[in-house]
Design an enzyme around this catalytic site. Structure first.
Site, PDB file in Angstrom:
ATOM      1  N   ILE A  40       0.817  -1.226   0.000  1.00 24.75           N
ATOM      2  CA  ILE A  40       0.000   0.000   0.000  1.00 24.75           C
ATOM      3  C   ILE A  40       0.842   1.264   0.000  1.00 24.75           C
ATOM      4  O   ILE A  40       0.312   2.373  -0.074  1.00 24.75           O
ATOM      5  CB  ILE A  40      -0.950   0.033   1.213  1.00 24.75           C
ATOM      6  CG1 ILE A  40      -0.167  -0.061   2.525  1.00 24.75           C
ATOM      7  CG2 ILE A  40      -2.006  -1.057   1.109  1.00 24.75           C
ATOM      8  CD1 ILE A  40      -1.027   0.122   3.770  1.00 24.75           C
ATOM      9  N   GLY A  81      11.480   1.999   3.294  1.00 27.06           N
ATOM     10  CA  GLY A  81      10.956   0.664   3.092  1.00 27.06           C
ATOM     11  C   GLY A  81       9.553   0.652   2.528  1.00 27.06           C
ATOM     12  O   GLY A  81       8.938   1.689   2.305  1.00 27.06           O
ATOM     13  N   LYS A 135       5.546  -2.059   8.065  1.00 29.57           N
ATOM     14  CA  LYS A 135       6.644  -1.458   7.304  1.00 29.57           C
ATOM     15  C   LYS A 135       7.801  -2.451   7.270  1.00 29.57           C
ATOM     16  O   LYS A 135       8.275  -2.912   8.314  1.00 29.57           O
ATOM     17  CB  LYS A 135       7.107  -0.143   7.922  1.00 29.57           C
ATOM     18  CG  LYS A 135       8.250   0.514   7.129  1.00 29.57           C
ATOM     19  CD  LYS A 135       8.869   1.679   7.859  1.00 29.57           C
ATOM     20  CE  LYS A 135       8.001   2.894   7.813  1.00 29.57           C
ATOM     21  NZ  LYS A 135       8.710   4.088   8.354  1.00 29.57           N
ATOM     22  N   ASP A 176      10.244  15.581  10.141  1.00 26.36           N
ATOM     23  CA  ASP A 176       9.675  15.366   8.805  1.00 26.36           C
ATOM     24  C   ASP A 176       8.154  15.485   8.871  1.00 26.36           C
ATOM     25  O   ASP A 176       7.434  14.638   8.356  1.00 26.36           O
ATOM     26  CB  ASP A 176      10.098  14.003   8.256  1.00 26.36           C
ATOM     27  CG  ASP A 176       9.924  13.909   6.735  1.00 26.36           C
ATOM     28  OD1 ASP A 176       9.771  14.969   6.089  1.00 26.36           O
ATOM     29  OD2 ASP A 176       9.928  12.793   6.198  1.00 26.36           O
TER      30      ASP A 176
END
Length: 975
Positions: free
Chosen positions: A672, A678, A694, A808
């Site tokens: 998805i 990753g 993940k 981030d």
């Protein structure tokens, strides 16, 4: 006649009447008042109030000061971590109270009108808190000498009229609030005892009045970050006691008024980022200046030679003006000179030689001028130097040898000059160097092997020089290297195989050299590689199939001697010229390449039969091999599930899952998402539970190996550190917050890691705003997303044992559940603050373009304020519906610049609101945009904390029908 004795009943009645008409003990007892105050701040540190108890005299309470009659005169609890709201009704009943200092705490809520009951107050310091709403009338506080309300969230009109009676004021600080826009308040001009006036970021508009000269006692005047226009008034020259004058970030024009030279006491002068012009002759006598900031104006002419004799000068910044002539030769040679930026002018002559004379200078920025000569020899020993930028001048000669090895230098920019000579081996001693820009010069000789010891290097731009010899074989030791530009030199030999170990490499350009041999297959292991240019060399052999692994947006292998078939996966990413000039290359006829020849065969039936037999045999062998491989995979999978292989599962929440079931679900059809760290899979267990997993590979594993390894059968090799994985696990495993994505467990082997998260069915906020998956969201939905995300960040910054900096923050890292509730995700770049500083020694610019705070570009410092800037960008996305970077914003502009430019041109926030937001809610949305603008202020210190952001957002909660009107002159904080 004697009076009759008073009966017992009468005594009781009198006592009762006396009790009723007397003030209660709780109202008059200072102890009870202070203990009530303590109760209101129950969330505060108990240590502060440990002495506030029934056993201690009130004058022994921490922060309480009494006079010789034991009457309370002062409450001073600044910087004590106080949390809660204030009840001035009780505090102001302390009739002798003269001073209240609660600066730099976490106090919030409105200030009640009961403040006006503190009629004996001489000092009121509420600065640097989270108070909000309108500030009440305080005209009754006629004894007030000191008033500080700065760095809060006060809004609406300030009661300027109340200042008229406060004629004793010597200190007035109202800056960094959200007050309504207003002309310069005339009431202030009557406060002739003022020594300090701080109105920075207070929404003051119009001209500075001439009557400012009435405030003859002023020592500090700060009017920056407002909407001031016109000239600096001549009246300001009457303020001969001024030591600090700050007018930066306005729209002032004209020059320094005649008589400005009278301000001989000035130590700090900052008029940067205006439209001021003329010369600096009026500044030649200001010999006490410590800091002079004139950048981003239209000043011209030569610099006064007297500047070279300013013996206290430490900071000098005049970039982006039109100055001519030479810098005074002795500038910076007297005091502890720290900083100079004269970039983007028309200055000539040589670089002053003695700016590092006292060993304190940190930054020398002189790019884009017309300087000549060389780098002064003295700078070879300037160990304090952190940044040197002298690019785009006419400098020449050999760089002093010692300069290359300066121990603290982070940025060296010598580009676009005529420097010559070698880069000397002592560059290996430059242990802090992150950016080396020496392109477009005449540097020569071999690149020393010692450059590989500079492990902090992030960017190297050495292109268009005359370097010879081989690229150092140990260059792969530079694990932090993001970009390497060596094009246009005379490098020879082969491309080092070790380049494949530069795991952070993003851009690689070796074009226009004399490199030979084959392209190393190891380049295919660079998972972050985005751009690869090896054109115009002498490379031969085939193009490695491994180059298909990186997600290249640019590949150029033209004009070499390559041969063989171009890997099909490269053709889709390449341009028509990517493989030109390689006669031996072939493909399926695309990209201008010749068609690859079919398998050759001999004439005659026997030859055909032979090749048919061989082909049939190959098919049979391959079929058998596939059968064996499938059986082998099944056995490997069964063995894994039976725990024969060393997978280690660590749970962070109580959950009943089987790692085998997780591992079996890591299939292509369940993929998805993909990211730099990753792939992400949706996993649904037999019990119906859904998770997001993940899968993170160890950096450096070859893609060929990945393709031939089952994701469920990986063998251990050696112990390795995975910074992104460690950061994410360390951050998320201990966090428990409704607005931070939940990490259930980790499943690890030596070659890869699996992180099992809660599944967020609505994807990311980016998906909902900007992709084909987007849904119609009115402001009430967007508002809840904004508040939830803000609370998640608030928890990270303020609620953890040690603050967590995400680094981030962006809309794609804000995930949404079934009910569109947001959760902060992806902590691969997170940092934890330790010992009052940030754990950051890599100097890497972390984050995503469009969201990165501007200070990254010049300091590389990572703080909570950087997260707040990024959140401000997300808030702008929510309000406008636009991406952080759009073509319509113009070249080199992002959403922050666009919003501010739009406001300067039409001053109408509602016009910027996403048309998909209904008219009933556009006023509320534009309120949020004012908060976003404040979050993205250029100066980090002026941004609110996340705690204050949450508070401001909660105060603009949308209600229907709308009861907040946004006027066209709404308060905007300029960027």
């Amino acid at each position: 006649m004697l009076p009759e004795p008073i009966s017992g009943h009468s005594l009781i009645l009198l006592a009762l009447i006396f009790f009723i008409i007397s003030p209660s003990c709780s109202q008059s007892d200072p102890r009870q008042i202070l203990l009530k105050f303590k109760t209101e701040l129950a969330g505060s540190s108990t240590q502060v109030f440990s002495s506030w108890n029934e056993n201690n005299p009130v004058c022994k309470f921490t922060g309480v000061v009494c006079d010789d009659k034991n009457s309370i005169t002062e409450i001073n609890l600044s910087k004590q971590g106080l949390v809660g709201t204030l009840d001035f009704a009780s505090i102001c009943s302390l009739e002798s109270l003269e001073k209240i200092s609660l600066r730099s705490n976490l106090l919030h809520g409105n200030i009640s009108s009961h403040l006006s009951d503190c009629t004996n107050l001489q000092l009121l310091d509420l600065g640097d808190n989270f108070f909000a709403g309108k500030f009440p009338d305080i005209s009754s506080l006629t004894q007030l000498q000191f008033l500080n309300l700065s760095l809060n969230g006060f809004s609406g009109p300030f009661p300027w009229n109340s200042l008229e009676k406060l004629t004793n004021l010597a200190y007035l600080s109202l800056g960094d609030n959200l007050f309504d826009r207003t002309p310069f308040p005339s009431e202030i001009l009557k406060l002739e005892k003022l020594q300090t006036l701080y109105l920075t970021n207070s929404s003051i508009e119009g001209m500075i009045p001439e009557e400012i000269g009435n405030l003859v006692s002023l020592q500090t005047l700060e009017l920056s970050f407002n909407y001031l226009v016109g000239a600096i008034p001549e009246g300001i020259t009457k303020l001969t006691k001024l030591q600090v004058l700050e007018l930066y970030d306005n729209e002032l024009s004209g020059g320094f008024p005649v008589g400005f030279k009278n301000l001989v006491m000035l130590k700090e002068l900052d008029v940067s980022n205006n439209s001021l012009d003329g010369d600096l002759s009026e500044l030649r006598n200001l010999t006490r200046l410590v800091s002079l900031q004139l950048f981003e104006n239209k000043f011209s002419g030569e610099l006064p030679r007297e500047f070279g004799e300013f013996k206290f000068l430490q900071q000098f910044s005049i970039y982006h003006n039109m100055f001519t002539g030479e810098l005074p030769a002795r500038i910076g040679s007297w005091a502890d000179f720290q900083f100079i930026d004269v970039s983007e002018n028309f200055l000539t002559g040589s670089i002053p030689p003695d700016m590092c004379k006292n060993g304190k200078i940190r930054e020398i920025l002189m790019l884009q001028n017309k300087f000549t000569g060389g780098l002064p020899e003295a700078y070879a020993n300037c160990s304090s130097l952190i940044r040197l930028r002298v690019s785009n001048n006419s400098l020449s000669g050999r760089v002093p040898d010692g300069f290359w090895g300066l121990p603290n230098v982070r940025l060296i920019d010598l580009s676009l000059n005529q420097f010559e000579g070698p880069v000397t081996p002592n560059i290996g001693e430059a242990k802090s160097l992150a950016q080396l820009f020496i392109a477009y010069n005449r540097f020569s000789g071999e690149l020393p092997e010692e450059i590989s010891k500079v492990s902090s290097l992030v960017e190297m731009e050495l292109m268009h020089n005359q370097f010879t010899g081989e690229i150092p074989s140990t260059i792969g030791d530079l694990k932090q290297l993001n970009s390497l530009y060596l094009e246009g030199n005379l490098f020879s030999g082969t491309i080092p195989e070790s380049l494949g170990s530069c795991v952070s490499l993003y851009d690689l350009n070796l074009a226009g050299n004399s490199l030979s041999g084959q392209i190393p297959a190891s380049l295919g292991s660079l998972r972050e590689l985005n751009s690869l240019n090896l054109s115009d060399n002498k490379l031969s052999g085939i193009i490695p199939a491994s180059l298909s692994s990186p997600r290249l947006s640019l590949i150029d292998l033209s004009n070499n001697m390559l041969s063989g078939r171009v890997p099909e996966s490269l053709l889709s990413e390449a341009s028509d010229s990517s493989f030109a000039g390689n006669p031996g290359l072939c493909a399926d006829g695309s990209k201008g390449l010749q068609q690859c020849s079919p398998v050759p065969h001999s004439s005659g039936g026997l030859g055909v039969a032979k090749y048919c037999f061989i082909a049939g045999a190959l098919v049979l062998v391959l079929s058998l091999a596939c059968f064996v491989l499938v059986k082998s995979k099944q056995k490997d999978c069964e063995s894994l599930i039976n725990h024969r292989f060393p997978w280690d599962m660590k749970q962070f929440h109580i959950i009943d899952i089987n790692e085998g079931e997780i591992l079996r679900s890591l299939k292509q059809e369940n993929l998805i998402g993909k990211g730099g760290s990753g792939n992400v899979y949706k996993v649904e267990l037999a019990c119906g539970k859904q998770f997001a997993v993940k899968h993170m590979w160890k950096s450096g594993i070859s893609n060929d190996r990945k393709n031939h390894m089952s994701s469920t059968a990986m063998l251990p090799k050696r112990k390795t550190r995975w910074p992104e994985y460690e950061a994410e696990v360390a951050t998320l495993s201990s966090i428990r917050h409704v607005n931070v994505v939940k990490l259930y467990c980790s499943i690890t082997s030596e070659d890869s890691h699996l992180l099992v998260y809660e599944y967020m069915p609505k994807g990311s906020l980016w998906d909902q705003l900007h992709t084909y998956q987007k849904t119609e969201m009115d402001w009430n939905v967007r508002y809840e997303i904004a508040v939830g995300a803000a609370k998640g960040l608030e928890y990270l910054h303020h609620g953890c044992d040690r603050p967590v900096i995400h680094r981030d923050v962006k809309s794609s890292n804000i995930l949404l559940d079934d009910e569109m509730k947001p959760k902060i995700a992806d902590f691969g770049l997170a940092k934890i603050v330790q010992l009052n500083k940030v754990m950051d020694s890599t100097h890497i610019i972390a984050g995503t373009h469009g969201y990165i705070a501007p200070e990254y570009g010049y300091t590389l410092n990572v703080t909570e304020k950087s997260d707040i800037y990024s959140f401000g960008v997300v808030l702008m996305e929510l309000v406008t519906g636009k991406k952080p970077v759009e073509p319509e914003f113009g070249e080199n502009k992002d959403i922050v610049r666009w919003v501010n430019d739009q406001m300067r041109s039409n001053d109408n926030l509602i016009a910027l609101v996403d048309p998909n937001i209904s008219d009933d809610f556009k006023g509320f949305a534009s309120n949020a945009l004012t908060i976003a603008i404040r979050c993205t202020i250029r100066i980090p210190a002026l941004r609110p904390s996340m705690r204050m952001v949450v508070q401001m957002l909660e105060q603009i909660e949308p209600r229907f029908p709308i009861d907040i009107v946004i006027e066209n002159d709404i308060n905007i904080v300029k960027n």
